[in-house]
Design a protein around this motif. Structure first.
Motif, PDB file in Angstrom:
ATOM      1  N   GLU A 267       6.297  -3.100  11.005  1.00 22.62           N
ATOM      2  CA  GLU A 267       7.912  -1.344  10.858  1.00 22.62           C
ATOM      3  C   GLU A 267       8.414  -2.610   9.800  1.00 22.62           C
ATOM      4  OE1 GLU A 267       6.322  -1.349  14.455  1.00 22.62           O
ATOM      5  OE2 GLU A 267       7.292  -3.478  13.626  1.00 22.62           O
ATOM      6  N   LEU A 268       8.526  -3.748   9.401  1.00 26.11           N
ATOM      7  CA  LEU A 268       9.356  -4.326   8.035  1.00 26.11           C
ATOM      8  C   LEU A 268       9.347  -3.934   6.678  1.00 26.11           C
ATOM      9  CD1 LEU A 268      12.187  -5.557   7.222  1.00 26.11           C
ATOM     10  CD2 LEU A 268      11.094  -7.868   8.546  1.00 26.11           C
ATOM     11  N   THR A 269       7.539  -4.069   6.912  1.00 30.45           N
ATOM     12  CA  THR A 269       7.210  -4.163   5.895  1.00 30.45           C
ATOM     13  C   THR A 269       7.293  -2.627   5.823  1.00 30.45           C
ATOM     14  OG1 THR A 269       5.540  -6.031   5.478  1.00 30.45           O
ATOM     15  CG2 THR A 269       4.589  -3.772   4.816  1.00 30.45           C
ATOM     16  N   ARG A 270       6.708  -1.563   6.223  1.00 32.09           N
ATOM     17  CA  ARG A 270       6.957  -0.368   6.276  1.00 32.09           C
ATOM     18  C   ARG A 270       8.402  -0.109   5.819  1.00 32.09           C
ATOM     19  NH1 ARG A 270       7.289   2.434  11.625  1.00 32.09           N
ATOM     20  NH2 ARG A 270       9.371   1.330  11.371  1.00 32.09           N
ATOM     21  N   ASP A 271       9.187  -0.433   6.008  1.00 25.78           N
ATOM     22  CA  ASP A 271      10.595  -0.133   5.742  1.00 25.78           C
ATOM     23  C   ASP A 271      10.874   0.116   4.270  1.00 25.78           C
ATOM     24  OD1 ASP A 271      10.739   1.820   9.001  1.00 25.78           O
ATOM     25  OD2 ASP A 271      12.274  -0.553   9.328  1.00 25.78           O
ATOM     26  N   VAL A 272      10.413  -1.291   4.542  1.00 28.56           N
ATOM     27  CA  VAL A 272      11.124  -2.136   2.679  1.00 28.56           C
ATOM     28  C   VAL A 272       9.404  -0.348   1.607  1.00 28.56           C
ATOM     29  CG1 VAL A 272      10.618  -3.593   0.836  1.00 28.56           C
ATOM     30  CG2 VAL A 272      11.078  -4.495   3.193  1.00 28.56           C
ATOM     31  N   CYS A 273       8.653  -0.112   1.964  1.00 23.40           N
ATOM     32  CA  CYS A 273       7.985   0.329   1.055  1.00 23.40           C
ATOM     33  C   CYS A 273       9.250   1.713   1.265  1.00 23.40           C
ATOM     34  CB  CYS A 273       7.000   0.641   1.395  1.00 23.40           C
ATOM     35  SG  CYS A 273       5.474  -1.285   1.599  1.00 23.40           S
ATOM     36  N   HIS A 274       9.622   2.760   2.934  1.00 21.64           N
ATOM     37  CA  HIS A 274       9.914   3.299   2.043  1.00 21.64           C
ATOM     38  C   HIS A 274      11.352   3.684   1.014  1.00 21.64           C
ATOM     39  CE1 HIS A 274       8.477   5.486   6.118  1.00 21.64           C
ATOM     40  NE2 HIS A 274       7.646   5.456   4.929  1.00 21.64           N
ATOM     41  N   ALA A 275      11.703   1.857   1.473  1.00 22.86           N
ATOM     42  CA  ALA A 275      12.847   1.959   0.519  1.00 22.86           C
ATOM     43  C   ALA A 275      13.143   1.961  -1.174  1.00 22.86           C
ATOM     44  CB  ALA A 275      13.802   0.352   0.521  1.00 22.86           C
ATOM     45  N   LEU A 276      11.523   1.615  -1.626  1.00 16.93           N
ATOM     46  CA  LEU A 276      10.715   1.507  -2.927  1.00 16.93           C
ATOM     47  C   LEU A 276      10.402   2.730  -3.130  1.00 16.93           C
ATOM     48  CD1 LEU A 276       9.434  -1.450  -2.482  1.00 16.93           C
ATOM     49  CD2 LEU A 276      10.912  -1.535  -3.653  1.00 16.93           C
ATOM     50  N   GLY A 277      10.587   4.501  -2.461  1.00 18.89           N
ATOM     51  CA  GLY A 277       9.948   4.929  -2.638  1.00 18.89           C
ATOM     52  C   GLY A 277       8.815   4.985  -2.665  1.00 18.89           C
TER      53      GLY A 277
END
Length: 288
Positions: A267-277
Motif C-alpha cells: 500500500e505505501l509503495t502504491r501511494d508513493v507511486c501515485h503521488a509521483l504520477g
C-alpha cells in the motif's frame, strides 16, 4: 519532469498466509506496469526453493518480467548453476546476482566448499551462459565488509566488467547520498545504469535495525520526525511524504527508474507511486 519507470522487490512466502500476502502485493502493484519485479533470497540461502517457486509462479500467472535473486551462499557451483538452468527453463530471463548474506551467527561470508568465491565469479559464470540480463547490488554508503567507499565502487566496476548490465543500490535516506555515489561511479568508468533502491518505511524501529545492519546512515532529522510521528500515530502520512520527497529529488536529479523494496506490504509503495504520477494502466480485459 517525465514519469519514471519503476520496479518492485518482493520476498518469497514461508507460510500459507505469506503466500496470500505476496499474491495480494503482486495484484496491487502489477497495474502500475513495473519494468520488472524481483524476488529475494533469505539470509544464508534459506529460501532458495521458495524463491524459485515464487519466481516461476509470478512469471507464469502475472505476465510480469521477474528478476530472480541468486546468491553464492551455502551451495556448490554446480548447485547454483543448476538453479540458474531451472530459471532459464522457466523462461525467466533476468537474475539479480549477489554474493548473499551469510547464515545467521556465521559472521562474515565464507565460500562454500566447491562454491563461488563471491559475486564476481558468479556473474562471470552466469554471463557465460548468455541466457540472462544480469543485475547486481551497489552500495552508496560503505558496505559493512568493505574497507572504504572506494572499495565498494571498485568492486562494482569488477561486477559490471564481469557481465552485469545494471546495478540496484541499497536503500538510503538522502538523495545527495545517491548523487555522490553516481558521480563516483561515472568517474570510475562505470557506464551501466545505477538504479536507486527506495525503502518506504512501514515500521521505523525495523527500518533503523535494517539500516544499522547494512551501513545506511540515518539523518537526525529523519529519526526525530519518525520518533514524533510514532508517538502521534501519524507514521503512515510521514512515510508517504518522506519517500515521495526523496523520489522527487532523485527524479529532478536525472534519475529515470526507481526500485522499491516493498517488504510484501504494497500500500505505501502504491501511494508513493501515485503521488509521483505513476498511475494504474488499464488492461485489455478492463477496456473491453
Amino acid at each position: 519532469m517525465s514519469v519514471p519507470s519503476v520496479s518492485f522487490e518482493f520476498f518469497p512466502p514461508k507460510s500459507l498466509e505469506g503466500s496470500f500476502r505476496l499474491w495480494d502485493c503482486v495484484q496491487t502493484l502489477a497495474p502500475l506496469a513495473p519494468e520488472f519485479v524481483s524476488v529475494t533470497y533469505g539470509a544464508g540461502g534459506t529460501t532458495r526453493t521458495l524463491t524459485h517457486e515464487a519466481v516461476a509462479t509470478i512469471h507464469k500467472t502475472s505476465g510480469l518480467r521477474v528478476a530472480a535473486h541468486l546468491t553464492c551462499v551455502d551451495a556448490t557451483k554446480a548447485e547454483t548453476m543448476e538453479i540458474a538452468e531451472a530459471y532459464a527453463e522457466a523462461r525467466v530471463s533476468e537474475i539479480v546476482a549477489l554474493r548473499g548474506d551469510p547464515p545467521k551467527g556465521q559472521g562474515k561470508f565464507t565460500p562454500a566448499e566447491n562454491g563461488f568465491s563471491g559475486s564476481v565469479e558468479l556473474i562471470e559464470a552466469l554471463s557465460a551462459m548468455n541466457k540472462f540480463r544480469l543485475r547486481v547490488g551497489a552500495y552508496p554508503e560503505k558496505h559493512p565488509d568493505a574497507a572504504d567507499n572506494q572499495a565498494d565502487i571498485d568492486h562494482l566496476k569488477r561486477k559490471i566488467d564481469a557481465g552485469a548490465h545494471s546495478a540496484i543500490t541499497q536503500f538510503f535516506f538522502e538523495a545527495e547520498t545517491f548523487f555522490r555515489f553516481r558521480d563516483a561511479c561515472v568517474k570510475a568508468g562505470i557506464d551501466a545504469p545505477i538504479i536507486p533502491g527506495i525503502l518506504p518505511i512501514e515500521n521505523w524501529s525495523g527500518a533503523k535495525r535494517f539500516a544499522q545492519s547494512c551501513g545506511t546512515s540515518i539523518p537526525a532529522v529523519i529519526n526525530d520526525a519518525f520518533e514524533n510521528a510514532t508517538r502521534d500515530g501519524t507514521t503512515e502520512l510521514l512515510a508517504t511524504a518522506v519517500a515521495t520527497e526523496l523520489c522527487d529529488e532523485l527524479l529532478q536529479g536525472g534519475v529515470e527508474h526507481l526500485h522499491f523494496y516493498t517488504l510484501n506490504r504494497p500500500e505505501l509503495t502504491r501511494d508513493v507511486c501515485h503521488a509521483l504520477g505513476i498511475m494504474p494502466k488499464a488492461s485489455l480485459q478492463e477496456v473491453a
